[in-house]
Motif scaffolding. Structure first.
Motif, short mmCIF file in Angstrom:
data_model
loop_
_atom_site.label_atom_id
_atom_site.label_comp_id
_atom_site.label_asym_id
_atom_site.label_seq_id
_atom_site.Cartn_x
_atom_site.Cartn_y
_atom_site.Cartn_z
N PRO A 30 -42.46 33.61 58.10
CA PRO A 30 -42.46 35.07 57.95
C PRO A 30 -42.28 35.46 56.49
O PRO A 30 -41.66 34.74 55.71
CB PRO A 30 -41.29 35.53 58.80
N TRP A 57 -36.83 29.33 51.10
CA TRP A 57 -37.43 29.99 52.27
C TRP A 57 -38.63 29.17 52.79
O TRP A 57 -38.76 28.94 53.99
CB TRP A 57 -37.85 31.41 51.89
N TRP A 61 -39.01 27.05 56.61
CA TRP A 61 -40.07 27.28 57.59
C TRP A 61 -41.03 26.10 57.69
O TRP A 61 -41.79 26.00 58.65
CB TRP A 61 -40.77 28.60 57.29
N LYS A 71 -37.13 34.60 67.43
CA LYS A 71 -37.44 35.78 66.62
C LYS A 71 -36.15 36.48 66.17
O LYS A 71 -36.05 36.95 65.04
CB LYS A 71 -38.32 36.75 67.40
N SER A 74 -34.47 35.36 62.86
CA SER A 74 -35.02 35.73 61.55
C SER A 74 -34.13 36.74 60.83
O SER A 74 -34.03 36.70 59.60
CB SER A 74 -36.44 36.27 61.69
N HIS A 75 -33.44 37.59 61.56
CA HIS A 75 -32.57 38.58 60.91
C HIS A 75 -31.40 37.88 60.19
O HIS A 75 -31.06 38.24 59.07
CB HIS A 75 -32.05 39.58 61.93
N TYR A 78 -32.79 36.26 57.13
CA TYR A 78 -33.01 37.23 56.05
C TYR A 78 -31.70 37.50 55.31
O TYR A 78 -31.67 37.55 54.08
CB TYR A 78 -33.55 38.56 56.60
#
Length: 157
Positions: A30, A57, A61, A71, A74-75, A78
């Motif tokens: 992402p 990053w 991934w 999903k 991902s927060h 981040y």
């Protein structure tokens, strides 16, 4: 005869997160969101992500752990990226400690993967090392047997 261990299906030393991770996957990385920074006068400005943060990053991934991320994860990643970015801009032990604490749940270090019981598949390595061991055994010439020291005792009788 030793006692037979109890068979209790409810007692297992396995965690729900146990998994064997593969190096090959098709998880797409992402995009990092805009990095906003509040200047001293209170104005928010967009800043570029530090190059080390971008490399970190991409590594996450591309890693075998990426398929395990949901999903919703991902927060948290981040937020961790912001901490990593802040660390590369202004290193501190407090930031390093917080990064260490936050990354535990994502299996980003060997000890974290062990705690989560995540193993990275090593099929090729195991097959290669096994083939090398077998080949080395075949190459070794058969050794002459050493004399048995007990044969000396037989002569004394």
């Amino acid at each position: 005869m030793p006692p037979v261990p109890k068979q209790n299906p409810a007692r297992r030393n396995k965690t729900a997160t146990r998994a064997t991770l593969t190096r090959v996957h098709n998880v797409k990385m992402p995009k990092l969101p805009e990095r906003l920074h509040r200047s001293e006068d209170g104005v928010e400005v967009t800043v570029e992500w530090h190059e080390m943060t971008l490399a970190w990053w991409a590594d996450i991934w591309a890693s075998p752990m990426a398929p395990e991320f949901e999903k919703a994860d991902s927060h948290g990643l981040y937020l961790l990226a912001v901490l990593v970015d802040d660390f590369w801009r202004n290193p501190s032990t407090a930031l390093a400690a917080e990064i260490r604490l936050q990354r535990q749940g994502f299996g980003l270090t060997p000890i974290d993967r062990r705690r989560l019981q995540w193993e990275i598949e090593r099929v090729d390595e195991a097959q290669d090392s096994g083939a090398r061991r077998r080949a080395a055994r075949k190459e070794q010439a058969p050794k002459e047997p050493k004399p048995d020291p007990r044969d000396l005792l037989k002569l004394a009788t």
